[in-house]
Design a protein around this motif. Structure first.
Motif, PDB file in Angstrom:
ATOM      1  N   VAL A   1       6.475  66.769 -16.720  1.00 10.19           N
ATOM      2  CA  VAL A   1       7.325  66.427 -15.557  1.00 10.19           C
ATOM      3  C   VAL A   1       6.426  64.585 -16.280  1.00 10.19           C
ATOM      4  O   VAL A   1       5.688  64.941 -16.881  1.00 10.19           O
ATOM      5  CB  VAL A   1       6.700  65.816 -13.900  1.00 10.19           C
ATOM      6  N   ASP A   2       7.452  64.923 -17.358  1.00 13.33           N
ATOM      7  CA  ASP A   2       8.136  63.493 -18.255  1.00 13.33           C
ATOM      8  C   ASP A   2       8.728  61.978 -18.306  1.00 13.33           C
ATOM      9  O   ASP A   2       9.699  61.796 -17.660  1.00 13.33           O
ATOM     10  CB  ASP A   2       8.941  63.919 -19.108  1.00 13.33           C
ATOM     11  N   VAL A   3       7.342  60.920 -17.578  1.00 16.27           N
ATOM     12  CA  VAL A   3       7.563  59.880 -17.055  1.00 16.27           C
ATOM     13  C   VAL A   3       7.857  58.484 -18.285  1.00 16.27           C
ATOM     14  O   VAL A   3       8.006  57.391 -17.400  1.00 16.27           O
ATOM     15  CB  VAL A   3       6.506  59.397 -16.216  1.00 16.27           C
ATOM     16  N   ARG A   4       8.411  58.695 -19.128  1.00 18.32           N
ATOM     17  CA  ARG A   4       8.306  58.413 -19.939  1.00 18.32           C
ATOM     18  C   ARG A   4       9.761  57.552 -19.848  1.00 18.32           C
ATOM     19  O   ARG A   4       9.691  56.513 -20.343  1.00 18.32           O
ATOM     20  CB  ARG A   4       8.361  58.644 -21.829  1.00 18.32           C
ATOM     21  N   GLY A   5      10.768  57.993 -19.668  1.00 17.13           N
ATOM     22  CA  GLY A   5      12.643  57.593 -19.032  1.00 17.13           C
ATOM     23  C   GLY A   5      12.170  57.031 -18.124  1.00 17.13           C
ATOM     24  O   GLY A   5      13.205  56.739 -17.585  1.00 17.13           O
ATOM     25  N   VAL A   6      11.478  56.977 -16.824  1.00 13.39           N
ATOM     26  CA  VAL A   6      11.188  56.627 -15.664  1.00 13.39           C
ATOM     27  C   VAL A   6      10.883  55.264 -15.792  1.00 13.39           C
ATOM     28  O   VAL A   6      10.029  54.420 -16.387  1.00 13.39           O
ATOM     29  CB  VAL A   6      10.816  58.147 -14.998  1.00 13.39           C
ATOM     30  N   ASP A   7      11.615  54.253 -14.790  1.00 10.01           N
ATOM     31  CA  ASP A   7      11.553  52.697 -14.609  1.00 10.01           C
ATOM     32  C   ASP A   7      10.487  52.865 -14.574  1.00 10.01           C
ATOM     33  O   ASP A   7       8.813  53.653 -13.508  1.00 10.01           O
ATOM     34  CB  ASP A   7      12.339  52.373 -13.302  1.00 10.01           C
ATOM     35  N   PRO A   8       8.813  51.757 -14.648  1.00 12.50           N
ATOM     36  CA  PRO A   8       7.470  51.521 -14.969  1.00 12.50           C
ATOM     37  C   PRO A   8       7.616  51.917 -13.617  1.00 12.50           C
ATOM     38  O   PRO A   8       6.635  52.546 -13.088  1.00 12.50           O
ATOM     39  CB  PRO A   8       7.097  50.342 -15.491  1.00 12.50           C
ATOM     40  N   ASP A   9       8.511  51.000 -12.265  1.00  5.22           N
ATOM     41  CA  ASP A   9       7.618  50.530 -10.897  1.00  5.22           C
ATOM     42  C   ASP A   9       7.686  52.301 -10.301  1.00  5.22           C
ATOM     43  O   ASP A   9       7.310  52.781  -9.223  1.00  5.22           O
ATOM     44  CB  ASP A   9       8.581  49.767 -10.293  1.00  5.22           C
ATOM     45  N   MET A  10       8.238  53.376 -11.343  1.00  9.84           N
ATOM     46  CA  MET A  10       8.735  54.131 -10.304  1.00  9.84           C
ATOM     47  C   MET A  10       8.126  55.189 -10.482  1.00  9.84           C
ATOM     48  O   MET A  10       7.844  55.981 -10.094  1.00  9.84           O
ATOM     49  CB  MET A  10      10.489  55.192 -10.200  1.00  9.84           C
ATOM     50  N   ARG A  11       7.503  55.238 -11.588  1.00  9.09           N
ATOM     51  CA  ARG A  11       6.340  56.258 -12.945  1.00  9.09           C
ATOM     52  C   ARG A  11       5.405  57.135 -11.768  1.00  9.09           C
ATOM     53  O   ARG A  11       5.435  58.175 -11.794  1.00  9.09           O
ATOM     54  CB  ARG A  11       5.780  56.036 -14.017  1.00  9.09           C
TER      55      ARG A  11
ATOM     56  N   THR B   1      -4.182  56.646 -16.271  1.00 13.19           N
ATOM     57  CA  THR B   1      -5.382  56.452 -15.674  1.00 13.19           C
ATOM     58  C   THR B   1      -5.044  56.252 -14.337  1.00 13.19           C
ATOM     59  O   THR B   1      -5.819  56.907 -13.403  1.00 13.19           O
ATOM     60  CB  THR B   1      -6.783  55.895 -16.442  1.00 13.19           C
ATOM     61  N   ASP B   2      -4.264  55.245 -14.159  1.00 14.54           N
ATOM     62  CA  ASP B   2      -3.959  54.800 -13.182  1.00 14.54           C
ATOM     63  C   ASP B   2      -3.182  55.875 -12.176  1.00 14.54           C
ATOM     64  O   ASP B   2      -3.656  56.113 -10.923  1.00 14.54           O
ATOM     65  CB  ASP B   2      -2.735  53.626 -12.906  1.00 14.54           C
ATOM     66  N   LEU B   3      -2.585  56.870 -12.051  1.00 18.01           N
ATOM     67  CA  LEU B   3      -2.688  57.668 -11.954  1.00 18.01           C
ATOM     68  C   LEU B   3      -3.027  59.165 -11.347  1.00 18.01           C
ATOM     69  O   LEU B   3      -3.511  58.745 -10.331  1.00 18.01           O
ATOM     70  CB  LEU B   3      -1.843  58.834 -12.740  1.00 18.01           C
ATOM     71  N   TYR B   4      -4.013  59.042 -12.264  1.00 19.67           N
ATOM     72  CA  TYR B   4      -5.493  59.469 -11.631  1.00 19.67           C
ATOM     73  C   TYR B   4      -6.328  59.229  -9.983  1.00 19.67           C
ATOM     74  O   TYR B   4      -7.027  59.316  -9.532  1.00 19.67           O
ATOM     75  CB  TYR B   4      -6.692  59.886 -12.991  1.00 19.67           C
ATOM     76  N   GLY B   5      -6.764  58.121 -10.389  1.00 18.51           N
ATOM     77  CA  GLY B   5      -6.671  56.806  -9.363  1.00 18.51           C
ATOM     78  C   GLY B   5      -6.480  57.266  -8.546  1.00 18.51           C
ATOM     79  O   GLY B   5      -6.401  57.311  -7.151  1.00 18.51           O
ATOM     80  N   SER B   6      -4.473  57.164  -7.769  1.00 15.82           N
ATOM     81  CA  SER B   6      -3.613  57.091  -6.877  1.00 15.82           C
ATOM     82  C   SER B   6      -3.742  58.867  -6.172  1.00 15.82           C
ATOM     83  O   SER B   6      -3.939  58.388  -5.203  1.00 15.82           O
ATOM     84  CB  SER B   6      -1.979  57.391  -7.410  1.00 15.82           C
ATOM     85  N   LEU B   7      -4.490  60.288  -7.563  1.00 15.89           N
ATOM     86  CA  LEU B   7      -4.450  61.453  -7.039  1.00 15.89           C
ATOM     87  C   LEU B   7      -5.880  61.520  -5.886  1.00 15.89           C
ATOM     88  O   LEU B   7      -6.419  62.251  -5.054  1.00 15.89           O
ATOM     89  CB  LEU B   7      -4.628  61.901  -8.099  1.00 15.89           C
ATOM     90  N   GLN B   8      -6.508  60.092  -6.727  1.00 17.59           N
ATOM     91  CA  GLN B   8      -7.960  60.854  -5.590  1.00 17.59           C
ATOM     92  C   GLN B   8      -8.462  60.329  -4.457  1.00 17.59           C
ATOM     93  O   GLN B   8      -8.278  60.541  -3.428  1.00 17.59           O
ATOM     94  CB  GLN B   8      -9.434  59.812  -7.021  1.00 17.59           C
ATOM     95  N   ALA B   9      -7.377  59.260  -4.128  1.00 17.94           N
ATOM     96  CA  ALA B   9      -7.474  58.129  -3.126  1.00 17.94           C
ATOM     97  C   ALA B   9      -6.138  59.526  -2.271  1.00 17.94           C
ATOM     98  O   ALA B   9      -6.186  59.922  -1.423  1.00 17.94           O
ATOM     99  CB  ALA B   9      -6.318  57.656  -3.012  1.00 17.94           C
TER     100      ALA B   9
END
Length: 112
Positions: free
Chosen positions: A13-23, A49-57
């Motif tokens: 999943v390459d999110v570099r080209g995805v809108d920042p609000d949707m990554r 790291t923000d994704l890591y926090g979301s996965l932890q939640a």
């Protein structure tokens, strides 16, 4: 840094080209689609790291997280789903809440 060879069952999943609000929601949706034991690689233009926090939640302790590449042009993380995520109202059976009859609580304080 070289990225190790892909593992079996790996999705990228390459999110570099995805809108920042949707990554984050894009990566979380990909994680939810994984079967237990499957792995995905997340590629981002910054440390996720923000994704890591979301996965932890979402799934505390139910995933593994391994950095494959740490910038500067790209960050790559290997995420493996270790167990199934249960939605609100579903029962995993661990606590016995949905699969067993409730046990009477001992209210006699002198006899534990």
């Amino acid at each position: 840094m070289n990225i190790p060879a892909p593992l079996t069952g790996l999705s990228r999943v390459d999110v570099r080209g995805v809108d920042p609000d949707m990554r984050r929601s894009t990566a979380l949706a990909a994680y939810r689609r994984l079967d237990v034991g499957d792995t995905m690689e997340i590629v981002d233009g910054r440390d996720p790291t923000d994704l890591y926090g979301s996965l932890q939640a979402l799934a505390p302790g139910d995933f593994s997280w391994l950095y494959l590449q740490r910038g500067p042009a790209a960050w790559s993380v290997n995420v493996r789903k270790l167990s199934r995520i249960y939605s609100a109202g579903e029962c995993c059976g661990v606590c016995g809440g949905g699969s067993a009859s409730p046990q009477p609580m001992n209210t006699n304080r002198s006899n534990p």
